[in-house]
Write a protein that holds these residues in place. Structure first.
Motif, PDB file in Angstrom:
ATOM      1  N   LEU A 106       0.828  -1.204   0.000  1.00 28.66           N
ATOM      2  CA  LEU A 106       0.000   0.000   0.000  1.00 28.66           C
ATOM      3  C   LEU A 106       0.866   1.259   0.000  1.00 28.66           C
ATOM      4  O   LEU A 106       0.579   2.225  -0.714  1.00 28.66           O
ATOM      5  N   ALA A 107       1.926   1.266   0.790  1.00 28.07           N
ATOM      6  CA  ALA A 107       2.831   2.424   0.831  1.00 28.07           C
ATOM      7  C   ALA A 107       3.508   2.636  -0.515  1.00 28.07           C
ATOM      8  O   ALA A 107       3.737   3.776  -0.936  1.00 28.07           O
ATOM      9  N   ARG A 108       3.793   1.549  -1.211  1.00 25.60           N
ATOM     10  CA  ARG A 108       4.470   1.647  -2.514  1.00 25.60           C
ATOM     11  C   ARG A 108       3.518   2.060  -3.625  1.00 25.60           C
ATOM     12  O   ARG A 108       3.831   2.954  -4.426  1.00 25.60           O
ATOM     13  N   ASP A 109       2.327   1.448  -3.664  1.00 22.37           N
ATOM     14  CA  ASP A 109       1.423   1.628  -4.808  1.00 22.37           C
ATOM     15  C   ASP A 109       0.301   2.629  -4.547  1.00 22.37           C
ATOM     16  O   ASP A 109      -0.428   2.985  -5.478  1.00 22.37           O
ATOM     17  N   LYS A 110       0.117   3.076  -3.297  1.00 22.97           N
ATOM     18  CA  LYS A 110      -0.915   4.041  -2.909  1.00 22.97           C
ATOM     19  C   LYS A 110      -2.333   3.507  -3.028  1.00 22.97           C
ATOM     20  O   LYS A 110      -3.291   4.255  -2.838  1.00 22.97           O
ATOM     21  N   GLN A 111      -2.486   2.227  -3.334  1.00 20.79           N
ATOM     22  CA  GLN A 111      -3.791   1.584  -3.310  1.00 20.79           C
ATOM     23  C   GLN A 111      -3.587   0.076  -3.438  1.00 20.79           C
ATOM     24  O   GLN A 111      -2.558  -0.369  -3.961  1.00 20.79           O
ATOM     25  N   VAL A 112      -4.534  -0.692  -2.940  1.00 24.07           N
ATOM     26  CA  VAL A 112      -4.490  -2.147  -3.098  1.00 24.07           C
ATOM     27  C   VAL A 112      -5.891  -2.634  -3.452  1.00 24.07           C
ATOM     28  O   VAL A 112      -6.893  -2.038  -3.042  1.00 24.07           O
ATOM     29  N   GLN A 113      -5.955  -3.726  -4.210  1.00 22.34           N
ATOM     30  CA  GLN A 113      -7.214  -4.368  -4.566  1.00 22.34           C
ATOM     31  C   GLN A 113      -7.279  -5.740  -3.902  1.00 22.34           C
ATOM     32  O   GLN A 113      -6.295  -6.492  -3.919  1.00 22.34           O
ATOM     33  N   SER A 114      -8.428  -6.066  -3.342  1.00 16.53           N
ATOM     34  CA  SER A 114      -8.569  -7.338  -2.631  1.00 16.53           C
ATOM     35  C   SER A 114      -8.275  -8.530  -3.532  1.00 16.53           C
ATOM     36  O   SER A 114      -7.595  -9.485  -3.125  1.00 16.53           O
ATOM     37  N   GLY A 115      -8.769  -8.487  -4.780  1.00 14.39           N
ATOM     38  CA  GLY A 115      -8.537  -9.600  -5.697  1.00 14.39           C
ATOM     39  C   GLY A 115      -7.066  -9.792  -6.006  1.00 14.39           C
ATOM     40  O   GLY A 115      -6.567 -10.925  -6.039  1.00 14.39           O
ATOM     41  N   ASP A 116      -6.351  -8.691  -6.235  1.00  8.17           N
ATOM     42  CA  ASP A 116      -4.913  -8.785  -6.520  1.00  8.17           C
ATOM     43  C   ASP A 116      -4.154  -9.337  -5.322  1.00  8.17           C
ATOM     44  O   ASP A 116      -3.240 -10.158  -5.469  1.00  8.17           O
ATOM     45  N   LEU A 117      -4.524  -8.883  -4.109  1.00 10.02           N
ATOM     46  CA  LEU A 117      -3.849  -9.379  -2.906  1.00 10.02           C
ATOM     47  C   LEU A 117      -4.133 -10.861  -2.686  1.00 10.02           C
ATOM     48  O   LEU A 117      -3.255 -11.618  -2.251  1.00 10.02           O
ATOM     49  N   SER A 118      -5.362 -11.285  -2.995  1.00  6.78           N
ATOM     50  CA  SER A 118      -5.718 -12.696  -2.859  1.00  6.78           C
ATOM     51  C   SER A 118      -4.825 -13.569  -3.732  1.00  6.78           C
ATOM     52  O   SER A 118      -4.305 -14.606  -3.278  1.00  6.78           O
ATOM     53  N   GLN A 119      -4.608 -13.145  -4.973  1.00 14.69           N
ATOM     54  CA  GLN A 119      -3.737 -13.904  -5.874  1.00 14.69           C
ATOM     55  C   GLN A 119      -2.283 -13.833  -5.433  1.00 14.69           C
ATOM     56  O   GLN A 119      -1.553 -14.832  -5.489  1.00 14.69           O
ATOM     57  N   HIS A 120      -1.857 -12.654  -4.996  1.00 11.43           N
ATOM     58  CA  HIS A 120      -0.462 -12.466  -4.588  1.00 11.43           C
ATOM     59  C   HIS A 120      -0.095 -13.374  -3.416  1.00 11.43           C
ATOM     60  O   HIS A 120       0.996 -13.978  -3.405  1.00 11.43           O
ATOM     61  N   PHE A 121      -0.993 -13.481  -2.430  1.00 11.86           N
ATOM     62  CA  PHE A 121      -0.677 -14.259  -1.230  1.00 11.86           C
ATOM     63  C   PHE A 121      -1.207 -15.693  -1.288  1.00 11.86           C
ATOM     64  O   PHE A 121      -0.905 -16.493  -0.403  1.00 11.86           O
ATOM     65  N   GLY A 122      -2.017 -15.994  -2.308  1.00 17.31           N
ATOM     66  CA  GLY A 122      -2.544 -17.341  -2.419  1.00 17.31           C
ATOM     67  C   GLY A 122      -3.535 -17.682  -1.331  1.00 17.31           C
ATOM     68  O   GLY A 122      -3.581 -18.829  -0.859  1.00 17.31           O
ATOM     69  N   VAL A 123      -4.343 -16.706  -0.914  1.00 18.73           N
ATOM     70  CA  VAL A 123      -5.376 -16.938   0.096  1.00 18.73           C
ATOM     71  C   VAL A 123      -6.704 -16.426  -0.458  1.00 18.73           C
ATOM     72  O   VAL A 123      -6.744 -15.760  -1.494  1.00 18.73           O
ATOM     73  N   SER A 124      -7.791 -16.707   0.237  1.00 13.60           N
ATOM     74  CA  SER A 124      -9.114 -16.296  -0.227  1.00 13.60           C
ATOM     75  C   SER A 124      -9.295 -14.790  -0.063  1.00 13.60           C
ATOM     76  O   SER A 124      -8.639 -14.144   0.763  1.00 13.60           O
ATOM     77  N   GLU A 125     -10.241 -14.241  -0.854  1.00 13.62           N
ATOM     78  CA  GLU A 125     -10.560 -12.821  -0.699  1.00 13.62           C
ATOM     79  C   GLU A 125     -11.169 -12.542   0.666  1.00 13.62           C
ATOM     80  O   GLU A 125     -11.023 -11.446   1.201  1.00 13.62           O
TER      81      GLU A 125
END
Length: 251
Positions: free
Chosen positions: A14-33
């Motif tokens: 979030l500090a790097r990109d100034k926003q995060v999306q739940s779907g993108d984070l779900s894929q990035h970490f390999g966990v459910s939304e």
């Protein structure tokens, strides 16, 4: 990965990109939304981010009580206030929002400049007492103690009778997608009403407000004619301001 580790990494993204999306984070970490949404809820409860539809934005650090905010970014606020004061011309009707940056602004206005000041902040009105050339109109209403400004129906009724040249609007967050935000629903409505009664709206912001968001929307970036910031606002915000024809002044 532990949930605590995942949350720390979310904050880093979030500090790097100034926003995060739940779907993108779900894929990035390999966990459910659902897991990501729970992480975001917990981080929001700690005041570490601002949840929005589909994800989160950086939380504004500018939502503390006014006495606390007086000591935050004092030199930055003074720098943007000087730029703002230079926009005020003799004979104008100027609306001043409440807040610590606006307090710096009125202190930066040259003595002897004659104009009419309109404000819903008792503190701003008191700050202009020693300016005999300045006529001060104080908008009454219910005192919102957190920001030391008046709100409510009587304030809105008075605002409808004003036609001003400039409105210096205070915000707690400025973000390319979220626009201008603040931490209180009623105060957001007052700010919109004041902006609608001015030919130009000027927003002055110190660094902690840029790229951040609070819970309540005031409006899109396009509601301002000028944005005054004390630091590089970043390419994304600059591009958004250019698209919406908002002039950006760096102090």
């Amino acid at each position: 990965m532990l949930a605590s580790q995942r949350k720390q990494q979310i904050l880093q993204i979030l500090a790097r990109d100034k926003q995060v999306q739940s779907g993108d984070l779900s894929q990035h970490f390999g966990v459910s939304e659902d897991s990501i949404r729970r992480d975001l809820r917990e981080l929001a409860a700690e005041g570490l981010l601002q949840r929005v539809h589909g994800g989160a934005l950086p939380a504004s650090a500018a939502i503390a009580p006014i006495e606390t905010r007086k000591s935050v970014q004092k030199s930055a606020k003074a720098a943007v206030a000087l730029k703002g004061a230079a926009l005020i011309q003799r004979g104008q009707v100027v609306i001043f929002d409440g807040g610590t940056t606006t307090t710096q602004l009125i202190a930066s206005i040259p003595h002897g400049l004659a104009f009419t000041a309109v404000t819903h902040s008792p503190g701003i009105a008191m700050g202009l007492l020693d300016r005999p050339q300045v006529e001060v109109i104080l908008i009454g209403g219910v005192l919102f103690k957190h920001s030391a400004v008046t709100v409510g129906s009587s304030a809105l009724e008075s605002i409808r009778r004003i036609n001003a040249d400039l409105f210096f609007m205070g915000v707690t967050g400025i973000h390319p997608q979220a626009g201008f935000t603040t931490g209180d629903y009623e105060e957001a409505g007052i700010k919109r009403a004041l902006s609608q009664r001015a030919a130009e709206t000027v927003v002055m912001a110190s660094e902690e407000k840029v790229g951040a968001a609070s819970a309540f929307s005031i409006g899109e970036l396009s509601m301002a004619s000028t944005l005054i910031v004390n630091a590089n606002p970043g390419a994304e915000l600059l591009a958004a301001c250019q698209r919406q024809q908002v002039a950006v002044i760096s102090s």
